[in-house]
Motif scaffolding. Structure first.
Motif, PDB file in Angstrom:
ATOM      1  N   SER A  15       0.854  -1.187   0.000  1.00 44.04           N
ATOM      2  CA  SER A  15       0.000   0.000   0.000  1.00 44.04           C
ATOM      3  C   SER A  15       0.891   1.239   0.000  1.00 44.04           C
ATOM      4  O   SER A  15       1.983   1.223   0.564  1.00 44.04           O
ATOM      5  CB  SER A  15      -0.876   0.011   1.248  1.00 44.04           C
ATOM      6  N   PRO A  16       0.396   2.332  -0.595  1.00 43.35           N
ATOM      7  CA  PRO A  16       1.182   3.566  -0.528  1.00 43.35           C
ATOM      8  C   PRO A  16       1.361   4.059   0.902  1.00 43.35           C
ATOM      9  O   PRO A  16       2.319   4.771   1.194  1.00 43.35           O
ATOM     10  CB  PRO A  16       0.381   4.561  -1.367  1.00 43.35           C
ATOM     11  N   ALA A  17       0.489   3.662   1.809  1.00 43.14           N
ATOM     12  CA  ALA A  17       0.654   4.055   3.211  1.00 43.14           C
ATOM     13  C   ALA A  17       1.960   3.492   3.768  1.00 43.14           C
ATOM     14  O   ALA A  17       2.588   4.103   4.629  1.00 43.14           O
ATOM     15  CB  ALA A  17      -0.534   3.577   4.042  1.00 43.14           C
ATOM     16  N   GLY A  18       2.370   2.328   3.262  1.00 45.79           N
ATOM     17  CA  GLY A  18       3.623   1.742   3.702  1.00 45.79           C
ATOM     18  C   GLY A  18       4.846   2.405   3.099  1.00 45.79           C
ATOM     19  O   GLY A  18       5.948   2.313   3.637  1.00 45.79           O
ATOM     20  N   GLN A  19       4.674   3.094   1.990  1.00 51.70           N
ATOM     21  CA  GLN A  19       5.774   3.777   1.328  1.00 51.70           C
ATOM     22  C   GLN A  19       5.860   5.243   1.740  1.00 51.70           C
ATOM     23  O   GLN A  19       6.939   5.813   1.779  1.00 51.70           O
ATOM     24  CB  GLN A  19       5.605   3.697  -0.199  1.00 51.70           C
ATOM     25  N   ARG A  20       4.709   5.858   1.995  1.00 51.81           N
ATOM     26  CA  ARG A  20       4.651   7.293   2.269  1.00 51.81           C
ATOM     27  C   ARG A  20       4.267   7.634   3.703  1.00 51.81           C
ATOM     28  O   ARG A  20       4.436   8.764   4.120  1.00 51.81           O
ATOM     29  CB  ARG A  20       3.619   7.952   1.339  1.00 51.81           C
ATOM     30  N   GLY A  21       3.686   6.670   4.420  1.00 49.22           N
ATOM     31  CA  GLY A  21       3.160   6.945   5.749  1.00 49.22           C
ATOM     32  C   GLY A  21       1.795   7.592   5.653  1.00 49.22           C
ATOM     33  O   GLY A  21       1.393   8.075   4.592  1.00 49.22           O
ATOM     34  N   ASN A  22       1.057   7.544   6.752  1.00 43.59           N
ATOM     35  CA  ASN A  22      -0.261   8.158   6.780  1.00 43.59           C
ATOM     36  C   ASN A  22      -0.641   8.474   8.215  1.00 43.59           C
ATOM     37  O   ASN A  22      -0.395   7.681   9.122  1.00 43.59           O
ATOM     38  CB  ASN A  22      -1.310   7.247   6.146  1.00 43.59           C
ATOM     39  N   ASN A  27      -0.093   1.346  12.519  1.00 43.69           N
ATOM     40  CA  ASN A  27      -0.035  -0.117  12.411  1.00 43.69           C
ATOM     41  C   ASN A  27      -0.199  -0.580  10.965  1.00 43.69           C
ATOM     42  O   ASN A  27       0.522  -1.467  10.502  1.00 43.69           O
ATOM     43  CB  ASN A  27      -1.063  -0.778  13.335  1.00 43.69           C
ATOM     44  N   TYR A  28      -1.127   0.018  10.238  1.00 40.76           N
ATOM     45  CA  TYR A  28      -1.360  -0.370   8.840  1.00 40.76           C
ATOM     46  C   TYR A  28      -0.131  -0.024   7.984  1.00 40.76           C
ATOM     47  O   TYR A  28       0.339  -0.839   7.195  1.00 40.76           O
ATOM     48  CB  TYR A  28      -2.604   0.340   8.303  1.00 40.76           C
ATOM     49  N   ALA A  29       0.395   1.185   8.154  1.00 34.84           N
ATOM     50  CA  ALA A  29       1.562   1.616   7.372  1.00 34.84           C
ATOM     51  C   ALA A  29       2.761   0.719   7.658  1.00 34.84           C
ATOM     52  O   ALA A  29       3.492   0.328   6.732  1.00 34.84           O
ATOM     53  CB  ALA A  29       1.891   3.079   7.675  1.00 34.84           C
ATOM     54  N   ALA A  30       2.955   0.358   8.920  1.00 36.74           N
ATOM     55  CA  ALA A  30       4.086  -0.502   9.278  1.00 36.74           C
ATOM     56  C   ALA A  30       3.935  -1.888   8.656  1.00 36.74           C
ATOM     57  O   ALA A  30       4.900  -2.456   8.132  1.00 36.74           O
ATOM     58  CB  ALA A  30       4.202  -0.614  10.795  1.00 36.74           C
ATOM     59  N   ALA A  31       2.729  -2.427   8.689  1.00 37.38           N
ATOM     60  CA  ALA A  31       2.496  -3.754   8.097  1.00 37.38           C
ATOM     61  C   ALA A  31       2.731  -3.724   6.592  1.00 37.38           C
ATOM     62  O   ALA A  31       3.355  -4.634   6.030  1.00 37.38           O
ATOM     63  CB  ALA A  31       1.075  -4.223   8.408  1.00 37.38           C
ATOM     64  N   LYS A  32       2.268  -2.687   5.918  1.00 39.96           N
ATOM     65  CA  LYS A  32       2.428  -2.594   4.463  1.00 39.96           C
ATOM     66  C   LYS A  32       3.876  -2.304   4.078  1.00 39.96           C
ATOM     67  O   LYS A  32       4.350  -2.773   3.048  1.00 39.96           O
ATOM     68  CB  LYS A  32       1.476  -1.547   3.883  1.00 39.96           C
ATOM     69  N   ALA A  33       4.604  -1.557   4.902  1.00 38.18           N
ATOM     70  CA  ALA A  33       6.034  -1.354   4.645  1.00 38.18           C
ATOM     71  C   ALA A  33       6.771  -2.677   4.815  1.00 38.18           C
ATOM     72  O   ALA A  33       7.724  -2.972   4.086  1.00 38.18           O
ATOM     73  CB  ALA A  33       6.598  -0.301   5.595  1.00 38.18           C
ATOM     74  N   GLY A  34       6.322  -3.490   5.748  1.00 39.00           N
ATOM     75  CA  GLY A  34       6.913  -4.809   5.955  1.00 39.00           C
ATOM     76  C   GLY A  34       6.760  -5.716   4.752  1.00 39.00           C
ATOM     77  O   GLY A  34       7.627  -6.561   4.489  1.00 39.00           O
ATOM     78  N   ILE A  35       5.690  -5.548   3.992  1.00 33.19           N
ATOM     79  CA  ILE A  35       5.494  -6.369   2.795  1.00 33.19           C
ATOM     80  C   ILE A  35       6.597  -6.096   1.779  1.00 33.19           C
ATOM     81  O   ILE A  35       7.137  -7.018   1.169  1.00 33.19           O
ATOM     82  CB  ILE A  35       4.092  -6.128   2.186  1.00 33.19           C
ATOM     83  N   ALA A  36       6.965  -4.828   1.607  1.00 37.36           N
ATOM     84  CA  ALA A  36       8.039  -4.501   0.666  1.00 37.36           C
ATOM     85  C   ALA A  36       9.358  -5.108   1.127  1.00 37.36           C
ATOM     86  O   ALA A  36      10.107  -5.682   0.326  1.00 37.36           O
ATOM     87  CB  ALA A  36       8.163  -2.983   0.515  1.00 37.36           C
TER      88      ALA A  36
END
Length: 179
Positions: A15-22, A27-36
């Motif tokens: 998710s862009p939230a994982g790349q850009r933060g929100n 918690n959602y941004a951290a999980a999506k950054a973890g996917i990358a």
């Protein structure tokens, strides 16, 4: 895939939230950054087994991306009917929808206990989708293969933009059905 010894491909969705933060979505941004990070690590770990690993970060204009500070002005501009800058589409993929929902209901399968979206192969986005475009899915069942406890179904799909010179998306979808 390792046990089968035939290689394979994993496509993870971030998710862009994982790349850009929100704001308000730690918690959602951290999980999506973890996917990358997981995709990068798995690609190194699994390369020797012939397994490729990639992450897709679809950046569609949604209520969620509207709250990402870097994208909020562009979502507002789209609502006003203004075109997105080419650099935003090309650099971020912003406004390029993920077409998985178009496959819903494509196959009428009975007598299964579990259906698993097994992933995508050969995903390409040759053209951006202009706001208000009409889309059409052309799909073809290309394979039904036995897997332990069930079958794997392969569907080739092309998402066409009405009147457009190039398709919006060309992909191969894999689903598994278990009795």
């Amino acid at each position: 895939m390792r046990a089968q010894g035939e290689g394979g491909s994993l496509v993870l969705v971030g998710s862009p939230a994982g790349q850009r933060g929100n704001i308000g979505q730690t918690n959602y941004a951290a999980a999506k950054a973890g996917i990358a990070a997981m995709a990068r690590t798995w690609s190194m770990e699994l390369a020797g087994s012939g397994i490729t690993v990639n992450a897709v970060v679809p950046v569609a204009a949604t209520a969620m991306t509207e709250t990402v500070p870097a994208f909020a002005p562009y979502v507002e501009a789209m609502r006003r009917g203004e075109p997105l800058p080419d650099a935003l589409r090309e650099g971020e993929g912003f406004g390029t929808p993920l077409f998985i929902p178009l496959f819903t209901g494509l196959l009428d399968v009975h007598g299964v206990a579990i259906k698993v979206n097994y992933g995508l192969n050969k995903v390409r986005f040759p053209a951006p989708v202009p706001v208000g475009s009409r889309l059409r899915l052309a799909a073809r069942l290309t394979a039904v293969d036995d897997v332990p406890g069930g079958v794997q179904v392969t569907v080739d799909g092309t998402v066409e933009i009405d009147g457009g010179p190039k398709p919006a998306c060309v992909l191969q979808s894999l689903s598994r059905f278990y009795a």
